[in-house]
Design an enzyme around this catalytic site. Structure first.
Site, PDB file in Angstrom:
ATOM      1  N   ARG A   1      50.760  39.484  36.044  1.00 53.99           N
ATOM      2  CA  ARG A   1      49.647  40.199  36.683  1.00 53.99           C
ATOM      3  C   ARG A   1      50.083  41.653  36.903  1.00 53.99           C
ATOM      4  O   ARG A   1      51.236  41.912  37.269  1.00 53.99           O
ATOM      5  CB  ARG A   1      49.293  39.551  38.022  1.00 53.99           C
ATOM      6  CG  ARG A   1      48.111  40.206  38.705  1.00 53.99           C
ATOM      7  CD  ARG A   1      47.860  39.589  40.073  1.00 53.99           C
ATOM      8  NE  ARG A   1      46.826  40.330  40.790  1.00 53.99           N
ATOM      9  CZ  ARG A   1      46.599  40.234  42.094  1.00 53.99           C
ATOM     10  NH1 ARG A   1      47.318  39.405  42.827  1.00 53.99           N
ATOM     11  NH2 ARG A   1      45.645  40.953  42.670  1.00 53.99           N
ATOM     12  N   HIS A   2      49.165  42.588  36.667  1.00 56.71           N
ATOM     13  CA  HIS A   2      49.494  44.010  36.825  1.00 56.71           C
ATOM     14  C   HIS A   2      50.060  44.314  38.212  1.00 56.71           C
ATOM     15  O   HIS A   2      49.812  43.587  39.178  1.00 56.71           O
ATOM     16  CB  HIS A   2      48.248  44.874  36.586  1.00 56.71           C
ATOM     17  CG  HIS A   2      47.145  44.630  37.568  1.00 56.71           C
ATOM     18  ND1 HIS A   2      47.139  45.181  38.827  1.00 56.71           N
ATOM     19  CD2 HIS A   2      46.017  43.889  37.478  1.00 56.71           C
ATOM     20  CE1 HIS A   2      46.059  44.797  39.478  1.00 56.71           C
ATOM     21  NE2 HIS A   2      45.362  44.003  38.682  1.00 56.71           N
TER      22      HIS A   2
ATOM     23  N   ARG B   1      34.511  34.254  46.509  1.00 56.63           N
ATOM     24  CA  ARG B   1      35.902  34.510  46.131  1.00 56.63           C
ATOM     25  C   ARG B   1      36.636  33.253  45.697  1.00 56.63           C
ATOM     26  O   ARG B   1      37.495  33.306  44.826  1.00 56.63           O
ATOM     27  CB  ARG B   1      36.667  35.144  47.307  1.00 56.63           C
ATOM     28  CG  ARG B   1      36.238  36.552  47.662  1.00 56.63           C
ATOM     29  CD  ARG B   1      37.201  37.163  48.658  1.00 56.63           C
ATOM     30  NE  ARG B   1      38.512  37.408  48.047  1.00 56.63           N
ATOM     31  CZ  ARG B   1      39.616  37.610  48.736  1.00 56.63           C
ATOM     32  NH1 ARG B   1      39.595  37.563  50.064  1.00 56.63           N
ATOM     33  NH2 ARG B   1      40.754  37.841  48.124  1.00 56.63           N
ATOM     34  N   ARG B   2      36.321  32.124  46.314  1.00 61.74           N
ATOM     35  CA  ARG B   2      37.161  30.942  46.144  1.00 61.74           C
ATOM     36  C   ARG B   2      36.469  29.715  45.557  1.00 61.74           C
ATOM     37  O   ARG B   2      37.085  28.673  45.431  1.00 61.74           O
ATOM     38  CB  ARG B   2      37.808  30.570  47.490  1.00 61.74           C
ATOM     39  CG  ARG B   2      38.887  31.548  47.923  1.00 61.74           C
ATOM     40  CD  ARG B   2      40.061  31.492  46.959  1.00 61.74           C
ATOM     41  NE  ARG B   2      41.119  32.425  47.339  1.00 61.74           N
ATOM     42  CZ  ARG B   2      41.597  33.375  46.562  1.00 61.74           C
ATOM     43  NH1 ARG B   2      41.088  33.550  45.354  1.00 61.74           N
ATOM     44  NH2 ARG B   2      42.573  34.161  46.963  1.00 61.74           N
TER      45      ARG B   2
ATOM     46  N   ARG C   1      45.208  49.613  34.422  1.00 58.30           N
ATOM     47  CA  ARG C   1      46.253  49.118  35.315  1.00 58.30           C
ATOM     48  C   ARG C   1      47.092  48.030  34.637  1.00 58.30           C
ATOM     49  O   ARG C   1      48.302  47.946  34.869  1.00 58.30           O
ATOM     50  CB  ARG C   1      45.670  48.620  36.639  1.00 58.30           C
ATOM     51  CG  ARG C   1      44.638  47.498  36.568  1.00 58.30           C
ATOM     52  CD  ARG C   1      44.002  47.310  37.944  1.00 58.30           C
ATOM     53  NE  ARG C   1      43.056  46.205  38.029  1.00 58.30           N
ATOM     54  CZ  ARG C   1      41.766  46.292  37.703  1.00 58.30           C
ATOM     55  NH1 ARG C   1      41.273  47.434  37.233  1.00 58.30           N
ATOM     56  NH2 ARG C   1      40.960  45.236  37.854  1.00 58.30           N
TER      57      ARG C   1
ATOM     58  N   GLU D   1      39.822  41.557  34.258  1.00 59.11           N
ATOM     59  CA  GLU D   1      39.627  40.868  35.537  1.00 59.11           C
ATOM     60  C   GLU D   1      38.195  40.333  35.628  1.00 59.11           C
ATOM     61  O   GLU D   1      37.294  40.792  34.913  1.00 59.11           O
ATOM     62  CB  GLU D   1      39.914  41.859  36.681  1.00 59.11           C
ATOM     63  CG  GLU D   1      39.697  41.337  38.096  1.00 59.11           C
ATOM     64  CD  GLU D   1      40.528  40.105  38.413  1.00 59.11           C
ATOM     65  OE1 GLU D   1      40.245  39.035  37.840  1.00 59.11           O
ATOM     66  OE2 GLU D   1      41.433  40.200  39.264  1.00 59.11           O
TER      67      GLU D   1
ATOM     68  N   HIS E   1      45.279  40.188  34.580  1.00 61.04           N
ATOM     69  CA  HIS E   1      44.747  40.242  35.942  1.00 61.04           C
ATOM     70  C   HIS E   1      44.760  38.859  36.587  1.00 61.04           C
ATOM     71  O   HIS E   1      44.826  37.845  35.893  1.00 61.04           O
ATOM     72  CB  HIS E   1      43.325  40.790  35.906  1.00 61.04           C
ATOM     73  CG  HIS E   1      43.220  42.085  35.167  1.00 61.04           C
ATOM     74  ND1 HIS E   1      43.275  43.313  35.802  1.00 61.04           N
ATOM     75  CD2 HIS E   1      43.114  42.358  33.842  1.00 61.04           C
ATOM     76  CE1 HIS E   1      43.194  44.272  34.886  1.00 61.04           C
ATOM     77  NE2 HIS E   1      43.092  43.723  33.692  1.00 61.04           N
TER      78      HIS E   1
ATOM     79  N   SER F   1      47.388  47.974  42.431  1.00 65.33           N
ATOM     80  CA  SER F   1      46.516  49.103  42.105  1.00 65.33           C
ATOM     81  C   SER F   1      46.081  49.805  43.396  1.00 65.33           C
ATOM     82  O   SER F   1      46.254  49.276  44.499  1.00 65.33           O
ATOM     83  CB  SER F   1      45.284  48.634  41.337  1.00 65.33           C
ATOM     84  OG  SER F   1      44.382  47.968  42.206  1.00 65.33           O
TER      85      SER F   1
ATOM     86  N   ASN G   1      42.559  36.818  37.933  1.00 64.71           N
ATOM     87  CA  ASN G   1      41.615  35.758  37.566  1.00 64.71           C
ATOM     88  C   ASN G   1      41.612  35.434  36.082  1.00 64.71           C
ATOM     89  O   ASN G   1      41.448  34.268  35.706  1.00 64.71           O
ATOM     90  CB  ASN G   1      40.207  36.124  38.041  1.00 64.71           C
ATOM     91  CG  ASN G   1      40.059  35.932  39.537  1.00 64.71           C
ATOM     92  OD1 ASN G   1      40.201  34.836  40.047  1.00 64.71           O
ATOM     93  ND2 ASN G   1      39.814  37.017  40.259  1.00 64.71           N
TER      94      ASN G   1
ATOM     95  N   THR H   1      37.815  45.023  43.006  1.00 60.13           N
ATOM     96  CA  THR H   1      38.062  45.931  41.887  1.00 60.13           C
ATOM     97  C   THR H   1      37.340  45.494  40.611  1.00 60.13           C
ATOM     98  O   THR H   1      36.562  46.247  40.035  1.00 60.13           O
ATOM     99  CB  THR H   1      39.574  46.055  41.612  1.00 60.13           C
ATOM    100  OG1 THR H   1      40.253  46.302  42.845  1.00 60.13           O
ATOM    101  CG2 THR H   1      39.850  47.190  40.648  1.00 60.13           C
ATOM    102  N   GLY H   2      37.622  44.278  40.154  1.00 58.68           N
ATOM    103  CA  GLY H   2      36.951  43.780  38.955  1.00 58.68           C
ATOM    104  C   GLY H   2      37.177  44.660  37.738  1.00 58.68           C
ATOM    105  O   GLY H   2      38.306  44.990  37.385  1.00 58.68           O
TER     106      GLY H   2
END
Length: 206
Positions: free
Chosen positions: A9-10, A115-116, A61, A88, A158, A13, A160, A22-23
Site C-alpha cells: 500500500r502506498h 466504509r465497512r 501516490r 483506490e 491502495h 498521503s 481497497n 481520498t479515493g
C-alpha cells in the site's frame, strides 16, 4: 513453477494525514509517506528480493511509492504497468470530506456502513464489491500469470484495491477481508503455488 508476489500500500498521503476521504483524487505523499516507501524498499532489499516486473495504479501516490521502492532496490527503470483497475475505491460524494465531518452530516452508523460494508457504496461512489469487480479480473488476467510463470512481481497500489486481491489470493469471505487492515508502506510477500494459492505469506513490518 511458482513465483513471488509482493503487495505494498502506498505511503501516507497528504489526505491520509488530514483524515479525508481520498479515493480517486490525486494527492501527493507526505514526508512521512516518502520515508515509508523508502523503508519498504530497504526491507525488501534486506530480504534479497529482486523484481522482474511491477504494476501500479493511475494515481501518483502509488506511482511515487513504487519509484521510491525501486530506487532503494537499485532497480530504477524496471518494466512498469499503470492501470486504473488498481486505483483506490472511488468514494463519490464523500471525496475530500473529513471523516468526522461526514459522520456529522450522515450519521456515525451510515458512514460506518459505507466504509465497512462489502456491497453498500457511498453516494456516487464504489463499494468494496465494485472495486473488486475491476481489480480482480486485472489481477487474474494481467498480474497473476507472471507470478505463476515463476517471476517476482511487485504491486504498489491502495488499501481497497489490494484488499480485493488479498481476498482472492487467501480465499477470504467479505466479512474477513473487511477486518483486514493494510498499513501504509508495509510489504506483504506471497509465495504462490502452481494452483495460484499461497504457499506462504510474510508481512514485512518495521
Amino acid at each position: 513453477m511458482s513465483g513471488t508476489l509482493v503487495l505494498v500500500r502506498h505511503g501516507q498521503s497528504e489526505w491520509n494525514l488530514k483524515n479525508l476521504f481520498t479515493g480517486w483524487k490525486d494527492v501527493p505523499l507526505t514526508e512521512k509517506g516518502v520515508g515509508e516507501a523508502r523503508a519498504a524498499g530497504q526491507r525488501l532489499k534486506a530480504k534479497g528480493l529482486k523484481f522482474d516486473i511491477c504494476f501500479t495504479s493511475a494515481l501518483s501516490r502509488a506511482q511515487n511509492t513504487l519509484a521510491l521502492i525501486l530506487e532503494e532496490l537499485g532497480q530504477k527503470g524496471l518494466p512498469e504497468t499503470r492501470d486504473q483497475a488498481l486505483n483506490e475505491r472511488h468514494y463519490g460524494d464523500l471525496t475530500g470530506l473529513n471523516k468526522d465531518d461526514a459522520r456529522k452530516k450522515w450519521g456515525e452508523e451510515q458512514v460506518h456502513i459505507w466504509r465497512r460494508s462489502f456491497d453498500v457504496p457511498p453516494p456516487g461512489g464504489e463499494s468494496l464489491k465494485d472495486t473488486l469487480a475491476r481489480s480482480l479480473p486485472y489481477y487474474v488476467h494481467t498480474i497473476q500469470p507472471h507470478v505463476l510463470d515463476g517471476k517476482t512481481v511487485l504491486v504498489a497500489a491502495h488499501g481497497n484495491s489490494l484488499r480485493s486481491l488479498i481476498m482472492a489470493i487467501e480465499g477470504l469471505t467479505p466479512e474477513e477481508i473487511l477486518k483486514r487492515e493494510l498499513e501504509t508502506g508495509v510489504p506483504v510477500v506471497y509465495k504462490l503455488k502452481a494452483n495460484s494459492l499461497p504457499a506462504s505469506v510474510e508481512i514485512l513490518h518495521v
